[in-house]
Design a protein around this motif. Structure first.
Motif, mmCIF file in Angstrom:
data_model
loop_
_atom_site.group_PDB
_atom_site.id
_atom_site.type_symbol
_atom_site.label_atom_id
_atom_site.label_comp_id
_atom_site.label_asym_id
_atom_site.label_seq_id
_atom_site.Cartn_x
_atom_site.Cartn_y
_atom_site.Cartn_z
ATOM 1 N N THR A 167 -22.656 -12.843 19.884
ATOM 2 C CA THR A 167 -22.913 -13.892 18.896
ATOM 3 C C THR A 167 -21.701 -14.218 18.038
ATOM 4 N N ARG A 168 -20.692 -13.317 18.038
ATOM 5 C CA ARG A 168 -19.502 -13.453 17.189
ATOM 6 C C ARG A 168 -19.879 -13.488 15.707
ATOM 7 N N ARG A 169 -20.940 -12.792 15.356
ATOM 8 C CA ARG A 169 -21.371 -12.702 13.965
ATOM 9 C C ARG A 169 -21.277 -11.268 13.475
ATOM 10 N N ARG A 170 -20.917 -11.124 12.203
ATOM 11 C CA ARG A 170 -20.884 -9.793 11.604
ATOM 12 C C ARG A 170 -22.301 -9.301 11.370
ATOM 13 N N THR A 171 -22.488 -8.010 11.580
ATOM 14 C CA THR A 171 -23.824 -7.430 11.507
ATOM 15 C C THR A 171 -24.070 -6.669 10.207
ATOM 16 N N GLY A 172 -23.049 -6.552 9.359
ATOM 17 C CA GLY A 172 -23.169 -5.719 8.170
ATOM 18 C C GLY A 172 -22.847 -4.262 8.430
ATOM 19 N N GLU A 173 -22.477 -3.946 9.668
ATOM 20 C CA GLU A 173 -22.169 -2.571 10.055
ATOM 21 C C GLU A 173 -20.670 -2.429 10.279
ATOM 22 N N ASN A 174 -20.222 -1.182 10.244
ATOM 23 C CA ASN A 174 -18.789 -0.910 10.313
ATOM 24 C C ASN A 174 -18.442 0.037 11.454
ATOM 25 N N VAL A 175 -17.383 -0.310 12.170
ATOM 26 C CA VAL A 175 -16.698 0.620 13.048
ATOM 27 C C VAL A 175 -15.716 1.402 12.181
ATOM 28 N N LEU A 176 -15.711 2.692 12.304
ATOM 29 C CA LEU A 176 -14.789 3.513 11.513
ATOM 30 C C LEU A 176 -13.411 3.524 12.165
ATOM 31 N N PHE A 177 -12.390 3.285 11.357
ATOM 32 C CA PHE A 177 -11.023 3.347 11.879
ATOM 33 C C PHE A 177 -10.080 3.662 10.727
ATOM 34 N N LEU A 178 -8.875 4.079 11.069
ATOM 35 C CA LEU A 178 -7.850 4.411 10.079
ATOM 36 C C LEU A 178 -6.795 3.318 10.062
ATOM 37 N N ARG A 179 -6.344 2.979 8.863
ATOM 38 C CA ARG A 179 -5.276 1.989 8.756
ATOM 39 C C ARG A 179 -3.993 2.613 8.209
ATOM 40 N N ARG A 180 -4.119 3.725 7.479
ATOM 41 C CA ARG A 180 -2.964 4.359 6.845
ATOM 42 C C ARG A 180 -2.777 5.766 7.406
ATOM 43 N N ALA A 181 -1.561 6.228 7.336
ATOM 44 C CA ALA A 181 -1.264 7.594 7.774
ATOM 45 C C ALA A 181 -1.855 8.584 6.781
ATOM 46 N N ARG A 182 -2.123 9.793 7.248
ATOM 47 C CA ARG A 182 -2.790 10.775 6.397
ATOM 48 C C ARG A 182 -1.995 11.155 5.149
ATOM 49 N N PRO A 183 -0.663 11.286 5.212
ATOM 50 C CA PRO A 183 0.058 11.580 3.965
ATOM 51 C C PRO A 183 -0.161 10.507 2.900
ATOM 52 N N GLU A 184 -0.186 9.251 3.334
ATOM 53 C CA GLU A 184 -0.405 8.154 2.387
ATOM 54 C C GLU A 184 -1.815 8.214 1.805
ATOM 55 N N ILE A 185 -2.801 8.489 2.650
ATOM 56 C CA ILE A 185 -4.183 8.601 2.172
ATOM 57 C C ILE A 185 -4.305 9.755 1.183
ATOM 58 N N ALA A 186 -3.718 10.904 1.550
ATOM 59 C CA ALA A 186 -3.808 12.075 0.679
ATOM 60 C C ALA A 186 -3.201 11.775 -0.688
ATOM 61 N N ALA A 187 -2.042 11.130 -0.708
ATOM 62 C CA ALA A 187 -1.392 10.815 -1.977
ATOM 63 C C ALA A 187 -2.246 9.862 -2.804
ATOM 64 N N ALA A 188 -2.862 8.882 -2.140
ATOM 65 C CA ALA A 188 -3.688 7.906 -2.860
ATOM 66 C C ALA A 188 -4.884 8.563 -3.531
ATOM 67 N N HIS A 189 -5.366 9.660 -2.967
ATOM 68 C CA HIS A 189 -6.551 10.332 -3.514
ATOM 69 C C HIS A 189 -6.196 11.609 -4.269
ATOM 70 N N GLY A 190 -4.903 11.843 -4.493
ATOM 71 C CA GLY A 190 -4.491 13.020 -5.237
ATOM 72 C C GLY A 190 -4.826 14.325 -4.554
ATOM 73 N N LEU A 191 -4.735 14.323 -3.220
ATOM 74 C CA LEU A 191 -5.079 15.509 -2.439
ATOM 75 C C LEU A 191 -3.870 15.987 -1.653
ATOM 76 N N THR A 192 -3.844 17.268 -1.361
ATOM 77 C CA THR A 192 -2.893 17.748 -0.364
ATOM 78 C C THR A 192 -3.393 17.319 1.014
ATOM 79 N N GLU A 193 -2.501 17.319 1.977
ATOM 80 C CA GLU A 193 -2.934 16.949 3.331
ATOM 81 C C GLU A 193 -3.978 17.929 3.858
ATOM 82 N N GLU A 194 -3.827 19.199 3.534
ATOM 83 C CA GLU A 194 -4.807 20.188 3.981
ATOM 84 C C GLU A 194 -6.166 19.923 3.352
ATOM 85 N N ALA A 195 -6.185 19.597 2.057
ATOM 86 C CA ALA A 195 -7.454 19.305 1.390
ATOM 87 C C ALA A 195 -8.097 18.051 1.976
#
Length: 695
Positions: free
Chosen positions: A364-392
């Protein structure tokens, strides 16, 4: 009332057993009925996990009016392309010849003699957007068959002759040209997506054999940019929605250019090829990221595709609850309900979930309100954005995954296509054996050995011939070239992971069967054996599509076997195959990357390494470990134990390559029919293998 498909073993055919269409399985009964009733054959080819096959089935084959027209005009035949890849290859070739493209479901109208005169892919119930519909097409073909029979038969005869010509339309070359490898690298580089990885635009297919080929060319030429194309692509695929971030494993392909929105079916052969590519990337780079991804894919396969018999099932569907992707997608509200508040906020941000949804229904080419999970940023960048170590961060993502995996277990699972195919299991055996050896993980090698044991005990006849399919306690269908080629690949990898001579012997025996029953004296190997079911023509495949072709894999198998066994005639056969497909390789080398991987091995420089010593001793184990730590993709390794061994009958040349006095293990490194003095230390062995080709 169930139709004639009710007793079929194929899950795909069983999906159509309750259709009002009077389906026949492919075979003599259907052909006899077509002759007796004087009707054309409506041939529909698909597979159990094919989304658009489901769409056409729901729209047309479950519709009473369409079924009435089909039952009046045709003898209707259903084929599972995974059970009968020979029938599929034949008529897909017709489709590509007529339309320039292909796909499934495949629709072909045949004379009672199985000659094609009309071909299409998906057909709607009613015509739209210039595409004919079943309600219009069926009466039109019926009328043409009754009123213009001579024209129809003339068209069928012409198309059949064109199909036969196309099956043998290869132009051999007098010599094998190493420049084909350079041409393939250049072609792939021209199509490379530097931003998102992969080659070309939407839809985007992983094609792991391209990546394996490029890794070996990077090793050959020392071009870091070629290796970077591979590593970037592998990282982008793992980050994208084409990877299942909850259950692991890869979906079939991405419908977009960014690897975000997948076509959700999961195929065993894709998982195997991904494991091979990520494992080889780890071997080439020693980056633990690639090992981790390979092990994630293996975890999915063993958990969800593992059969109790020790082999592996074929696939999981894209659809559940009557729609594509329902098992895999999430609304923001679901994430907030299923996860603790802090984890929900993290998951929504990390995996890019939005209230309106990012998933677009393909139909239908219509959005369903549901999400496919995917990553857009590297983990070091994500960790820094959330104030976490990479291990955490890693620990919290693991906790999120644990919650979502448990929630998903309560959903209705997609259909599991639980047939066991010899060829796809051969690929998985090859992948598990290579991963187990490369990572030093014995349980992966044992899983490969169990699958091989099942295939050789259940899918091999007393005469040594392979069968193609096992399901519900029954093995059947003649083995095709891919069954032999892929299983030989698996057995050769399993030999190098275990050094059990029985795997090498069986690989040799199967290769002899291929040469006895599949070879074309003009060149190359047919898909079908010389004593198999007669078709309009014997297909011969060389192009490396979603899967490497059987011809491509046999080139590499024969070259490896020639080096293992000291049998140059096997390599001569491989070179003849390369010459036979030479013009195709010359014109479009990037379409034959798996075949060119065989050429790369043959071109060398390559190594034959014989480890001589007691496999129970630490000194031999140290040499094996040293081999595992070297990325030398043009190498075969053998283990020559003290005293008598079955290996001496297979490879008599190793008889003189014995342990040092006192039983000390040592390694003989050989190139171009010449062996260096034996070495006894891991450092000396790695130094002897340090030769890298130059551009």
């Amino acid at each position: 009332m169930a139709n004639r498909l009710a007793d079929a073993l194929s899950p795909y055919l069983q999906q159509h057993a309750d259709n009002p269409v009077d389906w026949y399985p492919w075979g003599p009964e259907a052909f006899a009925a077509a002759r007796a009733l004087d009707r054309p054959i409506f041939l529909s080819i698909g597979y159990a996990t094919c989304h658009w096959c489901h769409v056409m089935a729901h729209e047309s084959f479950e519709d009473a009016e369409v079924a009435r027209l089909m039952n009046k005009a045709f003898v209707n035949v259903k084929v599972d392309r995974e059970e009968r890849p020979d029938v599929d290859a034949l008529y897909m070739g017709v489709c590509q010849l007529v339309t320039g493209q292909g796909g499934w479901p495949l629709t072909v109208i045949l004379t009672p003699e199985q000659e094609p005169f009309y071909v299409a892919t998906y057909l709607p119930r009613q015509g739209r957007y210039g595409r004919p519909g079943m309600l219009e097409l069926t009466p039109a073909i019926d009328e043409a068959w009754r009123e213009r029979r001579s024209e129809v038969r003339a068209s069928a005869a012409e198309l059949t002759e064109a199909t036969r010509r196309a099956a043998t339309a290869f132009v051999p070359m007098e010599t094998v040209d190493p420049a084909w490898m350079d041409g393939a690298v250049e072609d792939l580089a021209d199509r490379y997506d530097a931003q998102h990885g992969g080659f070309g635009q939407a839809p985007k297919f992983p094609t792991p054999h391209h990546l394996i080929f490029l890794l070996r060319q990077a090793h050959r030429t020392g071009q870091d940019a070629v290796q970077a194309m591979v590593t970037h692509t592998l990282r982008c695929m793992r980050a994208g929605g084409v990877f299942d971030h909850v259950g692991y494993g890869f979906h079939r392909y991405a419908t977009d250019a960014t690897w975000t929105l997948p076509h959700f079916e999961k195929m065993l052969y894709d998982q195997a090829l991904h494991v091979l590519a990520y494992t080889e990337a780890y071997q080439a780079t020693r980056d633990p990221f690639f090992r981790t991804v390979a092990e994630e894919v293996i975890a999915y396969v063993q958990r969800d595709l593992g059969a109790p018999e020790g082999a592996f099932y074929a696939a999981e569907d894209a659809d559940s609850d009557g729609r594509e992707g329902a098992f895999y997608v999430w609304t923001v509200d679901e994430l907030r309900t299923l996860l603790p508040a802090d984890l929900a906020s993290l998951a929504i941000d990390v995996y890019n979930a939005v209230p309106e949804g990012n998933f677009e229904d393909e139909a239908t080419r219509r959005r369903t309100g549901e999400n496919v999970l995917f990553l857009r940023r590297a983990r070091p960048e994500i960790a820094a954005a959330h104030g976490l170590t990479e291990e955490a961060l890693q620990n919290r993502l693991a906790e999120i995954r644990h919650h979502l995996l448990a929630a998903r277990a309560a959903r209705n699972r997609p259909l599991l296509d639980d047939k066991i195919l010899t060829d796809w299991n051969g690929l998985m055996i090859a992948a598990l054996a290579q991963a187990g050896a490369a990572f030093g993980v014995p349980r992966y090698v044992e899983a490969a050995a169990q699958a091989a044991a099942f295939c050789l005990a259940t899918l091999r006849t007393d005469a040594g011939r392979l069968l193609h399919r096992y399901r519900a306690g029954q093995a059947g269908l003649d083995g095709l070239l891919d069954d032999y080629a892929f299983l030989i690949w698996g057995l050769l990898n399993l030999y190098e992971a275990t050094y059990a001579p029985t795997y090498l012997r069986t690989a040799r025996d199967l290769a002899e069967t291929v040469q006895a029953h599949f070879i074309d004296e003009e060149g190359g190997f047919f898909l079908t054996p010389d004593d198999g079911e007669p078709l309009l023509t014997r297909p011969k495949e060389a192009y490396d599509g979603a899967l490497p072709s059987g011809n491509s894999v046999m080139v590499l198998n024969l070259i490896r076997l020639s080096r293992f066994l000291g049998a140059p005639a096997l390599e001569d056969t491989a070179l003849n195959v390369l010459r036979y497909f030479g013009q195709a390789l010359d014109r479009h080398p990037a379409g034959f990357t798996a075949m060119l991987t065989g050429l790369d091995f043959g071109q060398g420089p390559s190594f034959e390494v014989v480890l001589a010593g007691d496999p129970a001793r630490a000194d031999l184990d140290a040499l094996r470990t040293a081999l595992r730590e070297v990325y030398q993709p043009r190498m075969v390794t053998l283990l020559r134990p003290p005293g008598a061994s079955p290996l001496l009958d297979l490879a008599p040349y190793v008889a003189a390559q014995a342990p040092a006095p006192g039983g000390t293990a040592q390694a003989y490194v050989c190139q171009a029919f010449s062996c260096q003095a034996p070495v006894q230390t891991p450092e000396a062995l790695q130094a002897a293998l340090s030769t890298t080709p130059t551009a």
